[in-house]
Design a protein around this motif. Sequence first.
Motif, PDB file in Angstrom:
ATOM      1  N   CYS A  33       0.804  -1.218   0.000  1.00 12.93           N
ATOM      2  CA  CYS A  33       0.000   0.000   0.000  1.00 12.93           C
ATOM      3  C   CYS A  33       0.835   1.264   0.000  1.00 12.93           C
ATOM      4  CB  CYS A  33      -0.953   0.028   1.192  1.00 12.93           C
ATOM      5  SG  CYS A  33      -1.989  -1.419   1.280  1.00 12.93           S
ATOM      6  N   GLY A  34       2.096   1.158  -0.298  1.00 10.54           N
ATOM      7  CA  GLY A  34       2.924   2.355  -0.302  1.00 10.54           C
ATOM      8  C   GLY A  34       3.508   2.634  -1.660  1.00 10.54           C
ATOM      9  N   LEU A  35       2.709   2.581  -2.701  1.00 12.22           N
ATOM     10  CA  LEU A  35       3.212   2.789  -4.041  1.00 12.22           C
ATOM     11  C   LEU A  35       3.508   4.260  -4.252  1.00 12.22           C
ATOM     12  CD1 LEU A  35       0.778   0.407  -5.914  1.00 12.22           C
ATOM     13  CD2 LEU A  35       3.150   0.000  -5.358  1.00 12.22           C
ATOM     14  N   HIS A  45       3.886  10.936   1.397  1.00 10.98           N
ATOM     15  CA  HIS A  45       3.374   9.651   1.874  1.00 10.98           C
ATOM     16  C   HIS A  45       4.510   9.009   2.659  1.00 10.98           C
ATOM     17  CE1 HIS A  45       0.613   6.204   1.745  1.00 10.98           C
ATOM     18  NE2 HIS A  45       1.693   5.462   1.659  1.00 10.98           N
ATOM     19  N   ASP A  46       4.719   9.496   3.877  1.00  6.54           N
ATOM     20  CA  ASP A  46       5.926   9.135   4.606  1.00  6.54           C
ATOM     21  C   ASP A  46       5.639   9.079   6.098  1.00  6.54           C
ATOM     22  OD1 ASP A  46       8.463   8.711   5.516  1.00  6.54           O
ATOM     23  OD2 ASP A  46       9.315  10.577   4.752  1.00  6.54           O
ATOM     24  N   ALA A  47       5.666   7.883   6.660  1.00  8.81           N
ATOM     25  CA  ALA A  47       5.433   7.728   8.090  1.00  8.81           C
ATOM     26  C   ALA A  47       6.574   8.297   8.918  1.00  8.81           C
ATOM     27  CB  ALA A  47       5.236   6.245   8.418  1.00  8.81           C
ATOM     28  N   LEU A  48       7.732   8.547   8.292  1.00  9.39           N
ATOM     29  CA  LEU A  48       8.881   9.082   9.015  1.00  9.39           C
ATOM     30  C   LEU A  48       8.922  10.597   8.993  1.00  9.39           C
ATOM     31  CD1 LEU A  48      11.634   6.571   7.831  1.00  9.39           C
ATOM     32  CD2 LEU A  48       9.977   6.355   9.693  1.00  9.39           C
ATOM     33  N   SER A  49       7.868  11.210   8.454  1.00  5.85           N
ATOM     34  CA  SER A  49       7.773  12.676   8.449  1.00  5.85           C
ATOM     35  C   SER A  49       6.423  13.077   9.037  1.00  5.85           C
ATOM     36  CB  SER A  49       7.929  13.211   7.015  1.00  5.85           C
ATOM     37  OG  SER A  49       7.828  14.619   6.995  1.00  5.85           O
ATOM     38  N   PRO A  50       6.253  12.925  10.344  1.00  6.33           N
ATOM     39  CA  PRO A  50       4.945  13.183  10.957  1.00  6.33           C
ATOM     40  C   PRO A  50       4.549  14.649  10.850  1.00  6.33           C
ATOM     41  CG  PRO A  50       6.622  12.860  12.649  1.00  6.33           C
ATOM     42  CD  PRO A  50       7.256  12.511  11.351  1.00  6.33           C
ATOM     43  N   ALA A  51       3.260  14.856  10.522  1.00  8.04           N
ATOM     44  CA  ALA A  51       2.726  16.212  10.405  1.00  8.04           C
ATOM     45  C   ALA A  51       1.619  16.456  11.408  1.00  8.04           C
ATOM     46  CB  ALA A  51       2.208  16.452   8.987  1.00  8.04           C
ATOM     47  N   GLY A  52       1.440  15.535  12.345  1.00  7.61           N
ATOM     48  CA  GLY A  52       0.400  15.668  13.356  1.00  7.61           C
ATOM     49  C   GLY A  52       0.837  15.019  14.658  1.00  7.61           C
ATOM     50  N   VAL A  53       0.105  15.300  15.719  1.00 11.88           N
ATOM     51  CA  VAL A  53       0.509  14.827  17.035  1.00 11.88           C
ATOM     52  C   VAL A  53       0.464  13.306  17.120  1.00 11.88           C
ATOM     53  CG1 VAL A  53      -1.854  15.154  17.910  1.00 11.88           C
ATOM     54  CG2 VAL A  53       0.063  15.037  19.517  1.00 11.88           C
ATOM     55  N   GLN A  54      -0.557  12.672  16.514  1.00 12.03           N
ATOM     56  CA  GLN A  54      -0.638  11.215  16.599  1.00 12.03           C
ATOM     57  C   GLN A  54       0.457  10.528  15.801  1.00 12.03           C
ATOM     58  OE1 GLN A  54      -4.051  12.594  16.296  1.00 12.03           O
ATOM     59  NE2 GLN A  54      -5.352  11.200  17.416  1.00 12.03           N
ATOM     60  N   PRO A 200      -0.199   8.017   6.497  1.00  7.98           N
ATOM     61  CA  PRO A 200       0.910   7.818   7.436  1.00  7.98           C
ATOM     62  C   PRO A 200       1.487   9.103   8.006  1.00  7.98           C
ATOM     63  CG  PRO A 200       1.572   7.316   5.179  1.00  7.98           C
ATOM     64  CD  PRO A 200       0.090   7.460   5.171  1.00  7.98           C
ATOM     65  N   ASN A 201       1.380  10.213   7.307  1.00  6.59           N
ATOM     66  CA  ASN A 201       1.895  11.469   7.855  1.00  6.59           C
ATOM     67  C   ASN A 201       1.058  11.981   9.021  1.00  6.59           C
ATOM     68  OD1 ASN A 201       2.534  11.461   4.755  1.00  6.59           O
ATOM     69  ND2 ASN A 201       4.086  12.753   5.694  1.00  6.59           N
ATOM     70  N   ARG A 227      -0.632  12.184   1.191  1.00  5.88           N
ATOM     71  CA  ARG A 227      -1.254  11.106   0.429  1.00  5.88           C
ATOM     72  C   ARG A 227      -1.795  10.027   1.348  1.00  5.88           C
ATOM     73  NH1 ARG A 227       0.199   6.231  -2.213  1.00  5.88           N
ATOM     74  NH2 ARG A 227      -0.840   5.950  -4.228  1.00  5.88           N
ATOM     75  N   GLY A 228      -3.020   9.592   1.082  1.00  5.45           N
ATOM     76  CA  GLY A 228      -3.618   8.467   1.782  1.00  5.45           C
ATOM     77  C   GLY A 228      -3.755   7.288   0.839  1.00  5.45           C
ATOM     78  N   GLN A 229      -3.900   6.108   1.404  1.00  3.50           N
ATOM     79  CA  GLN A 229      -3.929   4.897   0.592  1.00  3.50           C
ATOM     80  C   GLN A 229      -4.774   3.840   1.291  1.00  3.50           C
ATOM     81  OE1 GLN A 229      -2.300   4.058  -2.435  1.00  3.50           O
ATOM     82  NE2 GLN A 229      -3.497   2.175  -2.296  1.00  3.50           N
ATOM     83  N   CYS A 230      -5.495   3.071   0.516  1.00  6.17           N
ATOM     84  CA  CYS A 230      -6.152   1.890   1.080  1.00  6.17           C
ATOM     85  C   CYS A 230      -5.068   0.882   1.426  1.00  6.17           C
ATOM     86  CB  CYS A 230      -7.143   1.292   0.087  1.00  6.17           C
ATOM     87  SG  CYS A 230      -7.958  -0.204   0.712  1.00  6.17           S
ATOM     88  N   ALA A 231      -5.062   0.402   2.651  1.00  4.98           N
ATOM     89  CA  ALA A 231      -4.008  -0.496   3.133  1.00  4.98           C
ATOM     90  C   ALA A 231      -4.516  -1.917   3.347  1.00  4.98           C
ATOM     91  CB  ALA A 231      -3.411   0.049   4.427  1.00  4.98           C
ATOM     92  N   GLU A 232      -5.631  -2.270   2.740  1.00  3.53           N
ATOM     93  CA  GLU A 232      -6.170  -3.634   2.821  1.00  3.53           C
ATOM     94  C   GLU A 232      -6.568  -4.046   1.418  1.00  3.53           C
ATOM     95  OE1 GLU A 232      -7.318  -7.163   4.761  1.00  3.53           O
ATOM     96  OE2 GLU A 232      -6.456  -5.389   5.699  1.00  3.53           O
ATOM     97  N   PHE A 233      -6.004  -5.151   0.936  1.00  3.24           N
ATOM     98  CA  PHE A 233      -6.287  -5.559  -0.438  1.00  3.24           C
ATOM     99  C   PHE A 233      -7.791  -5.726  -0.637  1.00  3.24           C
ATOM    100  CE2 PHE A 233      -6.897  -8.829  -3.730  1.00  3.24           C
ATOM    101  CZ  PHE A 233      -6.368  -8.119  -4.791  1.00  3.24           C
TER     102      PHE A 233
END
Length: 361
Positions: A33-35, A45-54, A200-201, A227-233
């Motif tokens: 899911c990270g194309l 689309h980067d979990a290592l670049s957080p843009a929010g508190v959560q 993820p951001n 960017r958001g993505q569906c993460a379940e096939f």
Amino acid sequence: MQTGHAPRRRLPGAAHKLLRGPLPLWLGGAGCCGLTFCAHAESAHDALSPAGVQASHIFGLWTLTLTVCSLVFAAVLIALLLAMTRAPRVNRDARPDLGSLERPERRVRRVVSGASIVSVLLLFGLLLADIMTDRALSRLPVADAVHLQMTGHQWWWEARYADESPGGGFAVANELHVPVGRPIVISLKADDVIHTFWVPNLHGKKDMIPGRESTIEFRADRAGTYRGQCAEFCGLEHALMAFTVVAEPPAEYDAWVARQRLPAPQPANALQAQGERLFMSGNCAGCHTVRGTSAQGVLGPDLTHVMSRPMLAANTFENTRANLESWIKAPGSMKPGTTMPANQFSPQDLDAVVAWIGSLQ
């Protein structure tokens, strides 16, 4: 006309062949899911670049886990190297040393016992950090939150904004706008199969299960497009089921909401008027809603302000006249497996329909 998916640029080399090929070729990419190579150039689309508190809490947990696991891995490698270098050297004819069967190896026992205790303590520490992170995620203040509902379809995203003020709610497709610094509460639903909401951001993943409604809360603390993505096939087009979250200052968000509440503009010329008539008299109006007209379909995305979106077909194609015309004429050739049927318009009628849809700003 299922225009709820976003733009796609020409992909280089193998990446283009991967997405254009049959399902088995890109199923692996769909599962992760990270194309990111098919994302819009301006969308993060980067979990290592957080843009929010959560997202920051999740990033902190990930960093701690990576650090602990790296240290343990390094310790195991060092122990292995020491054992290899300190092992006695013997020839092939030497007899095995069975002395450890008769005398206890107290030093080895102490080392193994100590390493086991440390491992257990580290695991419990990670478990405690996981619990604390989960509690922090659930304690986001939601006073004065923006409430909306997001539904996953095969294969696009429908977002409905609540009626917070006179003028009524509205729906958009594959694009969320949120104000920076204000909590967002999203009710998640699935219309057909299991989908998963993932930006993820801003936050972690949240499943969307048919027949059950769940919620996710987050807050964007930094303006940007994520960017958001569906993460379940979820079927053939899973890898191309994306959306964007636009976090903007409150004044810009309010202006966007005001524009979205307006009905569709009236045709400005004869060509657009002809296109509107063709749209209403054909199959398009049975699937799509265009507020201010007789089109009230609910199977496809709301097209009232479709041309204000930068992308078409769930973040797959850039929203250009050429892509729009090709999408209406032969959607299956652009996204194999799409549920939108091809439209048999003559070239003149197609030009009129595209002209009218192109006016829906």
